[in-house]
Motif scaffolding. Sequence first.
Motif, PDB file in Angstrom:
ATOM      1  N   PRO A  40       0.826  -1.204   0.000  1.00  0.00           N
ATOM      2  CA  PRO A  40       0.000   0.000   0.000  1.00  0.00           C
ATOM      3  C   PRO A  40       0.865   1.261   0.000  1.00  0.00           C
ATOM      4  O   PRO A  40       2.045   1.214   0.310  1.00  0.00           O
ATOM      5  CB  PRO A  40      -0.782  -0.115   1.307  1.00  0.00           C
ATOM      6  CG  PRO A  40       0.112  -0.884   2.209  1.00  0.00           C
ATOM      7  CD  PRO A  40       0.884  -1.823   1.327  1.00  0.00           C
ATOM      8  N   TYR A  41       0.234   2.382  -0.362  1.00  0.00           N
ATOM      9  CA  TYR A  41       0.900   3.672  -0.253  1.00  0.00           C
ATOM     10  C   TYR A  41      -0.130   4.721   0.148  1.00  0.00           C
ATOM     11  O   TYR A  41      -1.337   4.489   0.090  1.00  0.00           O
ATOM     12  CB  TYR A  41       1.635   4.058  -1.540  1.00  0.00           C
ATOM     13  CG  TYR A  41       0.766   4.264  -2.756  1.00  0.00           C
ATOM     14  CD1 TYR A  41       0.172   5.493  -3.015  1.00  0.00           C
ATOM     15  CD2 TYR A  41       0.563   3.230  -3.668  1.00  0.00           C
ATOM     16  CE1 TYR A  41      -0.610   5.692  -4.137  1.00  0.00           C
ATOM     17  CE2 TYR A  41      -0.206   3.423  -4.797  1.00  0.00           C
ATOM     18  CZ  TYR A  41      -0.796   4.654  -5.027  1.00  0.00           C
ATOM     19  OH  TYR A  41      -1.561   4.844  -6.133  1.00  0.00           O
ATOM     20  N   ILE A  42       0.375   5.872   0.572  1.00  0.00           N
ATOM     21  CA  ILE A  42      -0.470   6.964   1.062  1.00  0.00           C
ATOM     22  C   ILE A  42      -0.184   8.207   0.231  1.00  0.00           C
ATOM     23  O   ILE A  42       0.968   8.497  -0.077  1.00  0.00           O
ATOM     24  CB  ILE A  42      -0.196   7.246   2.554  1.00  0.00           C
ATOM     25  CG1 ILE A  42      -0.647   6.061   3.413  1.00  0.00           C
ATOM     26  CG2 ILE A  42      -0.875   8.533   3.014  1.00  0.00           C
ATOM     27  CD1 ILE A  42      -0.310   6.197   4.878  1.00  0.00           C
ATOM     28  N   THR A  43      -1.250   8.911  -0.133  1.00  0.00           N
ATOM     29  CA  THR A  43      -1.106  10.215  -0.787  1.00  0.00           C
ATOM     30  C   THR A  43      -1.809  11.262   0.062  1.00  0.00           C
ATOM     31  O   THR A  43      -2.865  11.000   0.636  1.00  0.00           O
ATOM     32  CB  THR A  43      -1.716  10.220  -2.195  1.00  0.00           C
ATOM     33  OG1 THR A  43      -3.090   9.856  -2.102  1.00  0.00           O
ATOM     34  CG2 THR A  43      -1.000   9.257  -3.107  1.00  0.00           C
ATOM     35  N   VAL A  88      -4.435  -0.129   7.662  1.00  0.00           N
ATOM     36  CA  VAL A  88      -3.614   1.061   7.367  1.00  0.00           C
ATOM     37  C   VAL A  88      -4.316   2.306   7.901  1.00  0.00           C
ATOM     38  O   VAL A  88      -3.671   3.200   8.459  1.00  0.00           O
ATOM     39  CB  VAL A  88      -3.330   1.188   5.854  1.00  0.00           C
ATOM     40  CG1 VAL A  88      -2.469   2.419   5.578  1.00  0.00           C
ATOM     41  CG2 VAL A  88      -2.633  -0.054   5.335  1.00  0.00           C
ATOM     42  N   MET A  89      -5.643   2.361   7.778  1.00  0.00           N
ATOM     43  CA  MET A  89      -6.405   3.492   8.319  1.00  0.00           C
ATOM     44  C   MET A  89      -6.196   3.618   9.819  1.00  0.00           C
ATOM     45  O   MET A  89      -6.069   4.732  10.341  1.00  0.00           O
ATOM     46  CB  MET A  89      -7.901   3.324   8.019  1.00  0.00           C
ATOM     47  CG  MET A  89      -8.275   3.537   6.574  1.00  0.00           C
ATOM     48  SD  MET A  89     -10.028   3.194   6.232  1.00  0.00           S
ATOM     49  CE  MET A  89     -10.822   4.559   7.081  1.00  0.00           C
ATOM     50  N   LEU A  90      -6.133   2.497  10.518  1.00  0.00           N
ATOM     51  CA  LEU A  90      -5.908   2.519  11.958  1.00  0.00           C
ATOM     52  C   LEU A  90      -4.545   3.121  12.283  1.00  0.00           C
ATOM     53  O   LEU A  90      -4.418   3.940  13.197  1.00  0.00           O
ATOM     54  CB  LEU A  90      -6.022   1.105  12.536  1.00  0.00           C
ATOM     55  CG  LEU A  90      -5.746   0.971  14.041  1.00  0.00           C
ATOM     56  CD1 LEU A  90      -6.762   1.771  14.851  1.00  0.00           C
ATOM     57  CD2 LEU A  90      -5.745  -0.489  14.447  1.00  0.00           C
ATOM     58  N   GLU A  91      -3.527   2.739  11.512  1.00  0.00           N
ATOM     59  CA  GLU A  91      -2.194   3.307  11.734  1.00  0.00           C
ATOM     60  C   GLU A  91      -2.172   4.811  11.469  1.00  0.00           C
ATOM     61  O   GLU A  91      -1.557   5.572  12.217  1.00  0.00           O
ATOM     62  CB  GLU A  91      -1.163   2.618  10.832  1.00  0.00           C
ATOM     63  CG  GLU A  91      -0.768   1.235  11.270  1.00  0.00           C
ATOM     64  CD  GLU A  91       0.353   0.702  10.408  1.00  0.00           C
ATOM     65  OE1 GLU A  91       1.504   1.138  10.600  1.00  0.00           O
ATOM     66  OE2 GLU A  91       0.061  -0.137   9.526  1.00  0.00           O
TER      67      GLU A  91
END
Length: 180
Positions: A40-43, A88-91
């Motif tokens: 996964p990645y985050i923008t 990932v949302m939790l992190e």
Amino acid sequence: MYKKTVIRQYFEQVLKANVQSVAGRVYGGRINQIEDDVFPYITLFSKNESIAEQFTTHTSRELDLNVGIVVSDNTIDNGDFYEVIENVMLEVDNAMGRILTERVSSITDDYFALFEDVVFQNSSTEHDNSSGNDIGMAMMSYKVSYDYALPVIPLTLEDFDWQGSIANIQITNEGVPLNV
């Protein structure tokens, strides 16, 4: 640098340091395709900014900070695709929740804090499997409040006779003798 940009870059660094499942793949203001398809990645996006209150020296502003989380394919045994996204949302939520207020500004000559408050607004989750690969995305929206100093340049008083001004002060209150 515009303060909106500095705030986005600050949160980019916070998420890079605290969201272990993306292994540093946090991109600020990305709209181009990423060269490596590692998930996964985050923008991070900070599109909307509004003025909450106007003062003569500064404005109080609110910035919509959106954190997009992108994952691909089921990576867990039970097939719960949303669990991958939600982990990932939790992190991200834990990392953002630890931030109360940043009091040290990164901007030179700015006398205000980098931001005043960060409040979670909402989240949405969706997926697309039309290409044969499962792609899922979550968007977490935050409201960032901050003050922005207006570019006010004070005028200097040249050739001002301050001694003559003090010598000619007239006090006009009743019961006080005139300054002669």
